[in-house]
Design a protein around this motif. Structure first.
Motif, short mmCIF file in Angstrom:
data_model
loop_
_atom_site.label_atom_id
_atom_site.label_comp_id
_atom_site.label_asym_id
_atom_site.label_seq_id
_atom_site.Cartn_x
_atom_site.Cartn_y
_atom_site.Cartn_z
N PHE A 26 0.79 -1.29 0.09
CA PHE A 26 0.01 -0.02 0.10
C PHE A 26 0.86 1.01 -0.11
N ASP A 27 1.78 1.34 0.84
CA ASP A 27 2.72 2.52 1.24
C ASP A 27 3.49 2.69 -0.06
N ASN A 28 3.98 1.62 -0.78
CA ASN A 28 4.78 1.76 -2.01
C ASN A 28 3.87 2.26 -3.04
N VAL A 29 2.87 2.11 -3.14
CA VAL A 29 2.00 2.84 -4.16
C VAL A 29 1.40 3.79 -3.90
N ALA A 30 1.45 4.27 -2.50
CA ALA A 30 0.94 5.61 -2.06
C ALA A 30 2.15 6.77 -2.31
N LEU A 31 3.54 6.16 -2.33
CA LEU A 31 4.53 7.14 -2.44
C LEU A 31 4.38 8.34 -3.52
N PRO A 32 4.09 8.14 -4.62
CA PRO A 32 4.17 9.38 -5.54
C PRO A 32 2.73 10.31 -5.33
N LEU A 33 1.75 9.62 -4.43
CA LEU A 33 0.59 10.38 -4.26
C LEU A 33 1.06 11.31 -2.98
N GLU A 34 2.01 10.79 -2.11
CA GLU A 34 2.22 11.46 -1.06
C GLU A 34 3.26 12.86 -1.43
N ILE A 35 4.02 12.29 -2.45
CA ILE A 35 4.98 13.34 -2.87
C ILE A 35 4.32 14.52 -3.61
N ALA A 36 3.14 14.16 -4.43
CA ALA A 36 2.44 14.79 -5.00
C ALA A 36 1.38 15.88 -4.10
N GLY A 37 1.23 15.55 -2.54
CA GLY A 37 0.83 16.48 -1.64
C GLY A 37 -0.69 15.93 -1.39
N LEU A 38 -1.16 14.72 -1.90
CA LEU A 38 -2.46 14.18 -1.57
C LEU A 38 -2.75 13.96 0.00
N ASP A 39 -3.99 14.38 0.52
CA ASP A 39 -3.96 14.06 1.85
C ASP A 39 -4.32 12.51 1.86
N ASN A 40 -4.38 11.99 3.27
CA ASN A 40 -4.53 10.43 3.75
C ASN A 40 -5.89 9.94 2.86
N VAL A 41 -7.04 10.64 3.00
CA VAL A 41 -8.39 10.03 2.67
C VAL A 41 -8.20 10.16 1.11
N ALA A 42 -7.60 10.74 0.39
CA ALA A 42 -7.61 10.69 -1.04
C ALA A 42 -6.93 9.83 -1.48
#
Length: 344
Positions: free
Chosen positions: A100-116
């Motif tokens: 999950f967190d590997n897939v989430a990494l580019p979204l975190e870098i893009a600034g999305l919040d946890n819900v998104a």
């Protein structure tokens, strides 16, 4: 989607420079799966790294969806890379992060919040068949599962283009087929353009609608996969395909082949079936036309880019009247044929 216009890439100074790419002209159609094949060191990886700006061309233009990559500043490159996903040969997952967190990494870098992020990552893991593996770490996953995580991560920013850098070469044949099926599904369902590089001819034959062959930094042949594979024009293409397509004669027979025939010899002919001839009973009709003394020595049935392709190697008496009847039959039916030689 992608256009290469006179692209050259050199490394080093003028005295000790190395030309990795030399005048590349090529287009990648929107929505297609395009393969680039070539030997190791031919320039495949350099070419694909130009697309997302990991390398910069020494001359020429690389245009992605109307944007010239070489003209982008750092901010522009970051924007481009959100629209261009990439999957790698050795997965490049972070071992300290779950699937999950590997897939989430580019979204975190893009600034999305946890819900998104949660709303995005869950469906992606389901798409690649890993909905029940979200809490697993890379060390707990098989090679194929790791690559599926890599594909989900590449899709996280909703790219319009997916680059595949030898993505299946570290996988076993069965897993490779499952990954290729997934890429076909993604291409069909999301309308995603896919550009893949590989040295595995089987991969291109299975998945790509178009192919380009690169050798010593130059594109030596390109076109629809079926056309290139069934009628290769360049020697490099023929060498690359030699062990992939068609029929191979056993050595004991190959060693007996002669270029010229003598009285009583037999002629060996490779028959190729595709297009209009793929489903016709032409072998039986050939036997009927020239007589019953026809031997089938080797054969193979293939599928290239979803189209049927088959070959047979047959032999029959090399008597002039028999050869003449056979040639009339080939001309009348359009059956592709190639004389391999003669045997006593």
């Amino acid at each position: 989607m992608i256009t290469f216009e006179g692209v050259t890439k050199r490394y080093g100074d003028d005295a000790k420079s190395f030309t990795a790419l030399d005048g590349i002209d090529m287009t990648v159609s929107r929505g297609a799966i395009t393969g680039i094949i070539g030997r190791s060191g031919a320039g495949k990886s350099t070419l694909i790294r130009l697309v997302n700006g990991l390398e910069k061309a020494s001359s020429g233009r690389v245009v992605v969806d109307g944007t010239e990559v070489g003209q982008l500043n750092d901010a522009g490159l970051r924007g481009l890379r959100r629209e261009v996903g990439m999957i790698f040969q050795h997965f490049n997952l972070l071992s300290s992060r779950t699937a999950f967190d590997n897939v989430a990494l580019p979204l975190e870098i893009a600034g999305l919040d946890n819900v998104a992020i949660k709303q995005k990552v869950g469906p992606l893991l389901e798409l690649v068949g890993l909905g029940d593996k979200s809490t697993r770490y890379p060390s707990e996953l098989s090679g194929g599962q790791k690559q599926r995580v890599g594909i989900a991560r590449a899709l996280a920013t909703s790219p319009k283009l997916l680059l595949s850098d030898e993505a299946t070469s570290a996988l076993d044949p069965e897993t490779t087929q499952s990954i290729l099926a997934l890429l076909r599904q993604i291409n069909a369902e999301l309308g995603l353009t896919v550009l893949l590089i590989t040295h595995e001819m089987e991969v291109v034959k299975t998945i790509a609608s178009h192919v380009a062959v690169i050798d010593k930094g130059r594109i030596v042949e390109q076109g629809p996969t079926f056309d290139v594979f069934t009628a290769p024009k360049h020697e490099t293409t023929r060498i690359l395909l030699a062990s992939t397509l068609g029929t191979t004669l056993p050595e004991w027979l190959h060693s007996r082949l002669k270029a010229e025939h003598s009285v009583g010899d037999r002629i060996l002919v490779r028959l190729t079936f595709f297009g209009a001839t793929a489903f016709q009973p032409l072998t039986a009709r050939l036997v009927s036309e020239i007589g019953g003394d026809v031997n089938i020595l080797a054969g193979a049935i293939e599928e290239i880019a979803g189209e049927p392709f088959g070959t047979l190697v047959v032999s029959y008496p090399a008597a002039p009247e028999v050869i003449e009847r056979a040639n009339r039959f080939y001309a009348a039916t359009g059956l592709s044929n190639e004389v391999l030689g003669y045997v006593a």
